[in-house]
Design a protein around this motif. Structure first.
Motif, short mmCIF file in Angstrom:
data_model
loop_
_atom_site.label_atom_id
_atom_site.label_comp_id
_atom_site.label_asym_id
_atom_site.label_seq_id
_atom_site.Cartn_x
_atom_site.Cartn_y
_atom_site.Cartn_z
N PRO A 161 0.82 -1.15 -0.04
CA PRO A 161 -0.09 0.15 -0.26
C PRO A 161 0.57 1.25 -0.06
O PRO A 161 0.14 1.86 -0.41
CB PRO A 161 -1.13 0.00 1.03
N ASN A 175 3.73 0.39 -7.16
CA ASN A 175 3.76 -0.27 -8.65
C ASN A 175 4.93 -1.13 -9.24
O ASN A 175 4.30 -2.70 -9.05
CB ASN A 175 2.85 0.03 -9.62
N ALA A 184 -3.25 1.54 7.36
CA ALA A 184 -3.98 1.89 6.58
C ALA A 184 -5.21 2.91 6.72
O ALA A 184 -5.72 3.71 6.55
CB ALA A 184 -4.28 1.35 5.43
N TYR A 203 -8.57 7.63 1.36
CA TYR A 203 -7.85 7.30 0.51
C TYR A 203 -6.45 6.71 0.90
O TYR A 203 -6.15 5.80 0.41
CB TYR A 203 -8.17 8.19 -1.16
N SER A 204 -6.50 7.14 2.21
CA SER A 204 -5.57 7.01 3.01
C SER A 204 -4.01 6.61 1.93
O SER A 204 -3.51 7.43 1.32
CB SER A 204 -4.84 5.19 3.38
N TYR A 205 -3.09 5.76 1.52
CA TYR A 205 -2.10 5.76 1.29
C TYR A 205 -2.53 5.23 -0.09
O TYR A 205 -0.93 5.04 -0.68
CB TYR A 205 -0.67 4.38 2.20
N LEU A 206 -3.15 4.92 -0.20
CA LEU A 206 -3.21 4.19 -1.64
C LEU A 206 -4.16 5.54 -2.38
O LEU A 206 -4.14 4.75 -3.89
CB LEU A 206 -4.37 2.66 -1.56
N LEU A 265 -9.71 2.37 -4.17
CA LEU A 265 -8.79 1.18 -4.52
C LEU A 265 -8.45 0.70 -2.78
O LEU A 265 -8.62 -0.28 -2.41
CB LEU A 265 -7.62 1.91 -5.11
N LEU A 266 -8.44 2.09 -1.96
CA LEU A 266 -8.51 2.02 -0.55
C LEU A 266 -9.51 0.72 0.34
O LEU A 266 -9.60 -0.19 1.16
CB LEU A 266 -9.07 3.42 -0.16
N TYR A 310 -9.47 -2.50 -1.53
CA TYR A 310 -7.84 -3.66 -0.19
C TYR A 310 -8.48 -3.53 1.45
O TYR A 310 -8.10 -4.71 2.62
CB TYR A 310 -7.16 -2.54 -0.13
N ARG A 360 -5.64 -3.87 -10.06
CA ARG A 360 -4.10 -3.01 -9.29
C ARG A 360 -4.11 -4.15 -8.21
O ARG A 360 -4.49 -4.63 -7.25
CB ARG A 360 -4.60 -1.73 -8.24
N GLU A 380 -2.06 -4.11 -5.22
CA GLU A 380 -2.84 -3.89 -4.13
C GLU A 380 -3.62 -4.59 -3.67
O GLU A 380 -3.77 -5.55 -2.46
CB GLU A 380 -3.24 -2.59 -3.77
#
Length: 475
Positions: A61, A65, A164, A196-199, A204-205, A208, A436, A438
């Motif tokens: 995360p 990529n 996250a 969206y935190s670290y993503l 996507l968050l 995850y 993705r 993650e």
């Protein structure tokens, strides 16, 4: 009918007998066995493999990529090294399962789709990436057979998910810049903060966090000791809070489907411990409680209510309208190449989709995993994927039944793996964050977890024969 189902799901396929007579298996696997016996480094092969997986799931995360791709390459190379140096005569642990066979078939279809792709140059690059994910599955299925390594990797992912989630909750409390138009600009929610935190992307968050939510719930039941259960409960609450603040409609669908699966499987697991009343009414009460909680949230939170209503707004919501227009173009792509598609990967998609797209509706994917697989690998690829899903879920349920009979607590983690797969599929039905790194790495980890528990049916039958013949067991 039962025999047909067993053959379809490869439940009674004589894998070990087949591998013992397979020229390819005998030629490649175990080729460097003598070197491994004298190598100090390879004596720690599984530990090194677990370290590579830890690096992948610990950093996914937080890093680009490209770095994730390098770690995936390392995992693939090391799996090959482990496999060619295996002891073919060591049958104490199954190395190949029915899921492996279906993964190989899925890979074979992708290979054909690449070879016949109208944009072969781009498809080859994406096929390479696709292959790395399947190597990851093979390495996970191997490493997760070992209880200590399995527990370590699951706990690692759960703690990374907690980190996250904590950051995502902080974004909600203190604000976060919206990096893209994730909400209809004409909607009353246009100024709503989606975390969206670290993503870098709320959808996507949320995708995850889906397995993290399910596994933390399972940990409440599986972990022993008050402190550990409190930790699991804390993870569950924080993950759910961050998940809610991400406000991903597709992930809401995935979590709802997973909740139903978890309730039904936990009811099966604890059936013998429940009084007669709860055996009958537990599932209706729990599902009714979920509906009641949903109704309360729907009525009390305008943000939540508007997000849910927008799912059914059709073209009245800009996000829905965008997806519908993309899907219409994808249907035309599938119609023109229905058998093996255009070739795997987003590069193939990006080079073919512009020929079909409506003006101003540029897209990087089909916004549906089912449509994406069909457009990339045709209906043959879709059939292989559905077959893989059927075999995976059948394997999981068969092993869950075995764990139930043995009262083995690993059955709870099998429930978590099955529910996590259902959740990611539900989300993927209307989105493609599944592709993705993650999330795709988590998907193959969960498939690998199911495969790691597989036990050949013949072993189970032999165990039953021995247990029914005490004299033979004594001899």
């Amino acid at each position: 009918m039962n025999l047909v189902w067993q053959r379809f799901t490869l439940s009674n396929f004589p894998l070990r007998e087949y591998l013992a007579t397979s020229y390819l298996h005998r030629s490649l696997f175990g080729l460097l066995r003598s070197w491994r016996e004298t190598s100090i480094l390879m004596q720690w092969g599984e530990i090194i493999a677990a370290a590579l997986l830890s690096l992948l799931y610990g950093l996914a995360p937080f890093v680009a990529n490209d770095l994730v791709g390098l770690i995936l390459l390392g995992c693939g190379v090391f799996w090959i090294l482990l496999s060619v140096s295996d002891d073919r005569n060591a049958l104490n642990l199954p190395k190949v399962t029915p899921i492996h066979i279906l993964v190989f078939i899925f890979w074979g279809v992708a290979f054909l789709a690449t070879a016949l792709s109208p944009v072969r140059k781009f498809a080859i690059t994406d096929f390479r990436n696709f292959t790395l994910y399947l190597f990851l599955f093979a390495l996970c299925a191997r490493v997760l057979q070992f209880p200590r390594l399995r527990n370590w990797l699951l706990i690692l992912y759960m703690h990374v998910g907690l980190i996250a989630s904590v950051y995502g909750v902080r974004q909600k409390l203190f604000g976060a810049a919206q990096l893209a138009t994730w909400v209809d600009p004409e909607s009353p929610l246009a100024k709503n903060t989606r975390v969206y935190s670290y993503l870098g992307n709320p959808n996507l968050l949320a995708g995850y966090l889906l397995p993290a939510i399910i596994l933390s719930l399972i940990a409440v039941f599986a972990w022993k000791g008050l402190a550990r259960k409190c930790l699991a409960a804390t993870m569950l609450v924080v993950n759910l809070a961050c998940f809610r603040f991400a406000d991903s409609r597709g992930s809401f669908i995935g979590l709802a489907l997973a909740a139903i699966v978890v309730v039904l499987l936990l009811r099966y697991w604890y059936a013998d411990l429940l009084p007669r009343f709860w055996r009958t009414w537990l599932v209706p009460i729990l599902l009714g409680s979920f509906v009641a909680l949903f109704a309360i949230a729907f009525g009390a939170s305008e943000t939540f209510r508007l997000r849910i209503v927008s799912i059914f707004a059709g073209r009245g919501d800009s996000s829905n309208n965008f997806r519908i227009n993309v899907w219409n173009a994808v249907f035309r792509m599938i119609r023109d190449r229905p058998i093996l598609g255009i070739g795997p990967g987003h590069n193939s998609f990006n080079n073919v989709y512009p020929l079909y797209q409506l003006p101003k509706f540029t897209a990087l994917s089909a916004y549906s995993v089912i449509l994406e697989i069909t457009v990339e690998m045709g209906f043959i690829g879709l059939g292989a994927f559905i077959w893989l899903l059927i075999v995976t879920f059948n394997t999981g349920l068969v092993q869950l039944q075995r764990f139930y009979q043995e009262r083995n607590a690993d059955g709870l983690w099998m429930i978590g793996a099955i529910a996590s797969l259902v959740a990611m599929l539900g989300h993927g039905f209307v989105d493609t964050v599944w592709y993705r790194p993650e999330i795709n790495t988590l998907w193959w980890m969960m498939v690998g977890l199911v495969a790691s528990y597989w036990t050949p049916q013949q072993q189970d039958q032999n165990r039953d024969v021995i247990s029914s013949n005490p004299q033979a067991a004594a001899n």
